[in-house]
Design a protein around this motif. Structure first.
Motif, PDB file in Angstrom:
ATOM      1  N   THR A 123       0.867  -1.194   0.000  1.00 28.88           N
ATOM      2  CA  THR A 123       0.000   0.000   0.000  1.00 28.88           C
ATOM      3  C   THR A 123       0.899   1.238   0.000  1.00 28.88           C
ATOM      4  OG1 THR A 123      -0.153   0.569   2.356  1.00 28.88           O
ATOM      5  CG2 THR A 123      -1.487  -1.303   1.602  1.00 28.88           C
ATOM      6  N   ARG A 167       1.035   3.350   2.108  1.00 30.97           N
ATOM      7  CA  ARG A 167       1.470   3.574   3.499  1.00 30.97           C
ATOM      8  C   ARG A 167       2.373   2.450   4.002  1.00 30.97           C
ATOM      9  NH1 ARG A 167      -1.529   7.622   6.172  1.00 30.97           N
ATOM     10  NH2 ARG A 167      -2.202   9.053   4.534  1.00 30.97           N
ATOM     11  N   THR A 221      -8.383   6.000   0.522  1.00 31.85           N
ATOM     12  CA  THR A 221      -7.872   7.311   0.962  1.00 31.85           C
ATOM     13  C   THR A 221      -8.958   8.378   0.897  1.00 31.85           C
ATOM     14  OG1 THR A 221      -7.096   7.747  -1.287  1.00 31.85           O
ATOM     15  CG2 THR A 221      -5.482   6.854   0.260  1.00 31.85           C
ATOM     16  N   GLN A 222     -10.013   8.122   0.107  1.00 25.81           N
ATOM     17  CA  GLN A 222     -11.106   9.094  -0.034  1.00 25.81           C
ATOM     18  C   GLN A 222     -12.212   8.899   1.003  1.00 25.81           C
ATOM     19  OE1 GLN A 222     -12.596   9.352  -4.099  1.00 25.81           O
ATOM     20  NE2 GLN A 222     -10.588   8.773  -4.929  1.00 25.81           N
ATOM     21  N   TYR A 279      -5.939  -1.388   6.503  1.00 25.42           N
ATOM     22  CA  TYR A 279      -5.513  -0.224   5.720  1.00 25.42           C
ATOM     23  C   TYR A 279      -6.191   1.048   6.236  1.00 25.42           C
ATOM     24  CZ  TYR A 279      -4.074   2.583   1.670  1.00 25.42           C
ATOM     25  OH  TYR A 279      -3.530   3.542   0.860  1.00 25.42           O
ATOM     26  N   LEU A 297      -4.296   4.407   7.492  1.00 22.30           N
ATOM     27  CA  LEU A 297      -4.588   5.723   6.916  1.00 22.30           C
ATOM     28  C   LEU A 297      -4.845   6.778   7.985  1.00 22.30           C
ATOM     29  CD1 LEU A 297      -6.873   4.731   3.903  1.00 22.30           C
ATOM     30  CD2 LEU A 297      -4.600   5.770   3.767  1.00 22.30           C
ATOM     31  N   ASN A 298      -5.483   6.363   9.075  1.00 17.99           N
ATOM     32  CA  ASN A 298      -5.796   7.330  10.131  1.00 17.99           C
ATOM     33  C   ASN A 298      -5.911   6.606  11.475  1.00 17.99           C
ATOM     34  OD1 ASN A 298      -6.773   9.274  11.862  1.00 17.99           O
ATOM     35  ND2 ASN A 298      -8.274  10.097  10.411  1.00 17.99           N
TER      36      ASN A 298
END
Length: 341
Positions: free
Chosen positions: A160, A162, A191-192, A211, A215-216
């Motif tokens: 990925t 990340r 990511t969106q 994932y 991402l966060n």
């Protein structure tokens, strides 16, 4: 009653004492057993667990054998060869030498192939062949030491933006050996996804959940699945990647109706198989009723085979549906609940 159960009833003179039924059909098998048979059920399917619980059966849900003792076991052949190996190994570690393990399944479900998996533990004999089903009996000669769950995990790496994710998949879990095409098509769009309280419906081995965590780290992720092996796999995937477990809640569900409310987003590569049968109910219900689980402005992200009518179902229930991608036979679909003005 399913033909598999009818074959067991035909041969129920072979059964006695406390009998474990693994992966039993949801039918009237139990009420047709002789009085001297004490059934214990083991299932990893949450819907089946609820079915038997409603009938006051002695039923256990999870990836491990019930704690209770039993004299014999009847295994209804699962779709996955690896899962059957797991079940048989665990039974051979628990039952005493000379105990019987019976194997029941449909010919089209591979029961003859499955019967060969009995061979490491003892000699197998075909007891019956009727209604396109077979029943085999194996007398346990070779007991084994139970292996830890970690020994059954298959691992693969998903690249990925990340960094790599190391995916841990237990027997029988969707896409056990490699990343499936649908999830691969969906991943770049994660990511969106709006951050916050997110449900991964049909979490499988936890690729999407992991994932979203990467991402966060502030995302609160609810990994939802009907399958205990999927839920355990997602937990293992988080641990393997040193992702914060306080971010994750794994939850067994019947379908999207058991999802939390006021979610910021629902993300799904929805399931459409139930055993060897194709079953679109869970994924169609997701399109039809997921809206009520989302906050105002909440998002639905789905990846699905191009030929399925999900865009229409989503549009009917959300008022709109956007196709974000159409590649390799899959569509990434997006909708949101309109923010109140």
């Amino acid at each position: 009653m399913e033909p598999k159960s009818e074959v067991v009833i035909r041969q129920h003179d072979y059964l006695s004492g406390k009998v474990l039924f693994a992966n039993a059909p949801t039918d009237d098998l139990l009420s047709n057993l002789a009085q001297d048979i004490e059934p214990v059920l083991w299932t990893w399917n949450y819907n089946e667990f609820l079915y038997f619980q409603q009938r006051n059966a002695n039923v256990h849900f999870g990836i491990e054998l019930p704690e209770s003792e039993f004299d014999q076991a009847v295994v209804f052949v699962p779709k996955s060869k690896e899962l059957l190996n797991y079940i048989l190994h665990n039974l051979a570690s628990r039952l005493s030498e000379g105990a019987s393990i019976f194997l029941v399944g449909e010919k089209k479900g591979g029961v003859e192939r499955a019967a060969k998996q009995l061979q490491p533990y003892g000699e197998a004999t075909k007891l019956d062949s009727a209604r396109h089903c077979q029943m085999w009996q194996m007398t346990l000669k070779n007991q084994v030491q139970v292996k830890p769950v970690a020994d059954w995990v298959q691992q693969y790496t998903v690249a990925t933006p990340r960094g790599d994710l190391n995916i841990c998949a237990l027997p029988g879990v969707f896409s056990q050996n490699r990343l499936d095409v649908g999830t691969a098509v969906l991943l770049p769009y994660l990511t969106q996804v709006t951050s916050g309280k997110i449900a991964d419906f049909g979490c499988g081995a936890g690729v999407i959940s992991a994932y979203l965590s990467k991402l966060n780290p502030k995302n609160r992720i609810f990994a939802l699945d009907v399958d205990a092996f999927a839920l355990a796999s997602t937990q293992l995937t988080f641990e393997k990647n040193h992702l914060p477990l306080e971010q994750l809640e794994v939850k067994a569900v019947r379908g999207i109706e058991d999802a939390p409310l006021f979610l910021h987003a629902i993300v799904s590569n929805p399931p459409f198989h139930q055993g060897i049968q194709t079953d679109y109910n869970a994924s169609e219900n997701l399109c039809k009723t997921s809206r009520r689980h989302l906050k105002s402005g909440g998002e639905l992200w789905i990846v699905a085979n191009r030929f399925l009518n999900y865009p229409l179902l989503i549009e009917q229930n959300y008022g709109q549906c956007t196709t974000k991608a159409d590649q390799q036979g899959f569509k990434v679909l997006f909708a949101n609940t309109q923010k109140k003005s």
